[in-house]
Scaffold this active site. Structure first.
Site, PDB file in Angstrom:
ATOM      1  N   TYR A  33       0.828  -1.202   0.000  1.00  0.00           N
ATOM      2  CA  TYR A  33       0.000   0.000   0.000  1.00  0.00           C
ATOM      3  C   TYR A  33       0.861   1.250   0.000  1.00  0.00           C
ATOM      4  CZ  TYR A  33       0.781   0.914   5.028  1.00  0.00           C
ATOM      5  OH  TYR A  33       1.341   1.216   6.237  1.00  0.00           O
ATOM      6  N   ARG A  52       8.257   4.063  -4.682  1.00  0.00           N
ATOM      7  CA  ARG A  52       8.323   3.058  -3.608  1.00  0.00           C
ATOM      8  C   ARG A  52       7.325   1.926  -3.878  1.00  0.00           C
ATOM      9  NH1 ARG A  52       7.584   5.049   2.387  1.00  0.00           N
ATOM     10  NH2 ARG A  52       5.434   5.267   1.679  1.00  0.00           N
ATOM     11  N   ARG A 101      -8.280 -20.939  -1.860  1.00  0.00           N
ATOM     12  CA  ARG A 101      -7.209 -20.536  -0.943  1.00  0.00           C
ATOM     13  C   ARG A 101      -6.015 -21.456  -1.169  1.00  0.00           C
ATOM     14  NH1 ARG A 101      -5.574 -21.931   4.433  1.00  0.00           N
ATOM     15  NH2 ARG A 101      -4.519 -20.166   5.430  1.00  0.00           N
ATOM     16  N   LYS A 150       6.419  -2.089   1.872  1.00  0.00           N
ATOM     17  CA  LYS A 150       5.248  -1.504   2.549  1.00  0.00           C
ATOM     18  C   LYS A 150       4.038  -2.431   2.399  1.00  0.00           C
ATOM     19  CE  LYS A 150       3.191   3.071   3.246  1.00  0.00           C
ATOM     20  NZ  LYS A 150       3.299   3.048   4.707  1.00  0.00           N
ATOM     21  N   GLU A 182      11.704   2.079  14.430  1.00  0.00           N
ATOM     22  CA  GLU A 182      10.862   3.197  13.976  1.00  0.00           C
ATOM     23  C   GLU A 182       9.573   3.206  14.785  1.00  0.00           C
ATOM     24  OE1 GLU A 182       9.719   2.519   9.833  1.00  0.00           O
ATOM     25  OE2 GLU A 182       9.766   0.365  10.177  1.00  0.00           O
ATOM     26  N   LEU A 206      10.968   1.036   7.219  1.00  0.00           N
ATOM     27  CA  LEU A 206      10.391   1.513   5.963  1.00  0.00           C
ATOM     28  C   LEU A 206      11.158   2.767   5.536  1.00  0.00           C
ATOM     29  CD1 LEU A 206       7.987   1.000   3.967  1.00  0.00           C
ATOM     30  CD2 LEU A 206       6.967   3.003   5.023  1.00  0.00           C
TER      31      LEU A 206
HETATM   32  N1  PDD Z   1       2.808   4.887   7.376  1.00  0.00           N
HETATM   33  N2  PDD Z   1       7.468   3.634   8.949  1.00  0.00           N
HETATM   34  C1  PDD Z   1       6.337   2.904   8.912  1.00  0.00           C
HETATM   35  C2  PDD Z   1       6.320   1.575   9.597  1.00  0.00           C
HETATM   36  C3  PDD Z   1       5.186   3.396   8.249  1.00  0.00           C
HETATM   37  O1  PDD Z   1       4.062   2.671   8.215  1.00  0.00           O
HETATM   38  C4  PDD Z   1       5.249   4.680   7.646  1.00  0.00           C
HETATM   39  C5  PDD Z   1       4.067   5.274   6.909  1.00  0.00           C
HETATM   40  C6  PDD Z   1       6.465   5.405   7.711  1.00  0.00           C
HETATM   41  C7  PDD Z   1       6.621   6.756   7.070  1.00  0.00           C
HETATM   42  O2  PDD Z   1       6.641   6.659   5.667  1.00  0.00           O
HETATM   43  P1  PDD Z   1       6.140   7.865   4.756  1.00  0.00           P
HETATM   44  O3  PDD Z   1       6.914   9.052   5.172  1.00  0.00           O
HETATM   45  O4  PDD Z   1       6.463   7.424   3.381  1.00  0.00           O
HETATM   46  O5  PDD Z   1       4.657   8.053   5.002  1.00  0.00           O
HETATM   47  C8  PDD Z   1       7.548   4.844   8.361  1.00  0.00           C
HETATM   48  C9  PDD Z   1       1.614   5.356   6.677  1.00  0.00           C
HETATM   49  C10 PDD Z   1       1.434   6.838   6.745  1.00  0.00           C
HETATM   50  C11 PDD Z   1       0.410   4.577   7.180  1.00  0.00           C
HETATM   51  O6  PDD Z   1       0.580   3.387   7.384  1.00  0.00           O
HETATM   52  O7  PDD Z   1      -0.673   5.144   7.332  1.00  0.00           O
END
Ligand code: PDD
Length: 286
Positions: A33, A52, A101, A150, A182, A206
């Site tokens: 996503y 990405r 499945r 992601k 993170e 990420l």
């Molecule tokens: N999340 N680390 C993780 C684990 C994340 O899920 C996200 C983003 C980030 C920051 O990435 P970016 O700057 O590209 O948004 C870092 C999104 C916003 C979400 O899951 O809603």
């Protein structure tokens, strides 16, 4: 709310949107996503999110359902149909719905990937939380080892948010081998003696699109940046702490595991970076 959402080629009211029960996103979390923020009816960092997404898809040998140009057109059509001026666009690609499945991936030439997008209307630039800052707890990082992809496997990050809520806090920073990886849905930073410290890129985190932009702006503003891991103790004794993500931009952290960071109020570096990020990204939004 009755949004118009996008599902596999069609723009439909959200209560009429359909995805198969055999969709591998639903059965195996076999999907990726992106979340792209929208300000003044424009997309922030669209190119970065599109790149990405391509990388996440290729790491999982998943076919891209549409081209980047088509994706941009879909984002724009969705913003227009929902009259979205500020908020986010959520995009999800899954490996589609096989006939049954089965753990093995289906043949991509027979089972097309699924593409879903929807809008989330929200005031994100003028955020009250940015004025007071957030409180975080630390938790063990129990996610899988490919956090650079992601994927929609977000159960552990959801559990982390619930652990934070139960502790009267806003979010959790995850710790592995004694150092912070993170936040549950954001990248983590500290500031010490004017230096911005954030974990280096690897498969453990990420590769945030907001992170890349913020570090670029920080360097352009002659701020010192150090990309390395740090401990919770180091963060607690830092001058400032903050997080970045597409939905929070730069958001100050004022408390970690009950200990105030600095004066316990949002610091000047986070405030300045938030301002620079918003100004610069608005200029380049498309
Ligand atoms: N999340 N680390 C993780 C684990 C994340 O899920 C996200 C983003 C980030 C920051 O990435 P970016 O700057 O590209 O948004 C870092 C999104 C916003 C979400 O899951 O809603």
């Amino acid at each position: 709310m009755n949004r118009i959402v996008y599902v596999n080629g069609d723009f439909v009211p959200e209560n009429e949107a359909k995805i198969s029960v055999f969709d591998r996103g639903f059965l195996f979390a076999d999907g990726v996503y992106e979340v792209t923020s929208v300000l003044d009816g424009k997309l922030m960092d669209f190119e970065g999110h599109a790149r990405r997404l391509e990388r996440s898809l290729s790491e999982l040998q998943m076919a891209a359902p549409v081209t980047t140009e088509e994706l941009l057109a879909i984002h724009r059509e969705l913003m227009a149909r929902n009259d979205l001026s500020e908020g986010m666009i959520y995009l999800q690609v899954t490996r589609g719905a096989d006939a049954d499945r089965d753990f093995a991936f289906p043949d991509a030439s027979k089972v097309p990937s699924s593409l879903v997008l929807f809008t989330q209307s929200k005031a994100i630039a003028d955020s009250p939380a940015a004025k007071v800052g957030l409180k975080v707890i630390s938790i063990e990082d129990q996610r899988w080892a490919r956090r650079d992809i992601k994927t929609v496997q977000l159960l552990y990050p959801s559990m982390g948010k619930m652990m934070a809520k139960a502790a009267g806090c806003d979010d959790a920073w995850m710790v592995e081998d004694g150092v912070v990886t993170e936040g549950t849905s954001n990248n983590a930073y500290i500031v010490k003696d004017g230096r911005i410290i954030t974990r280096h890129l690897s498969n453990e985190i990420l590769h945030g699109i907001t992170r890349a932009a913020v570090l670029r702006f920080a360097r352009e503003a002659q701020m010192e940046v150090e990309e390395r891991a740090f401990t919770i103790e180091e963060a607690q004794s830092a001058d400032e702490a903050f997080i970045t993500s597409a939905s929070t931009f730069v958001m100050p952290i004022v408390e970690i595991d009950g200990a105030s960071v600095g004066e316990g109020v949002p610091g000047p570096t986070a405030a300045r970076l938030r301002e620079i990020y918003l100004d610069e990204s608005r200029k380049s939004a498309i």
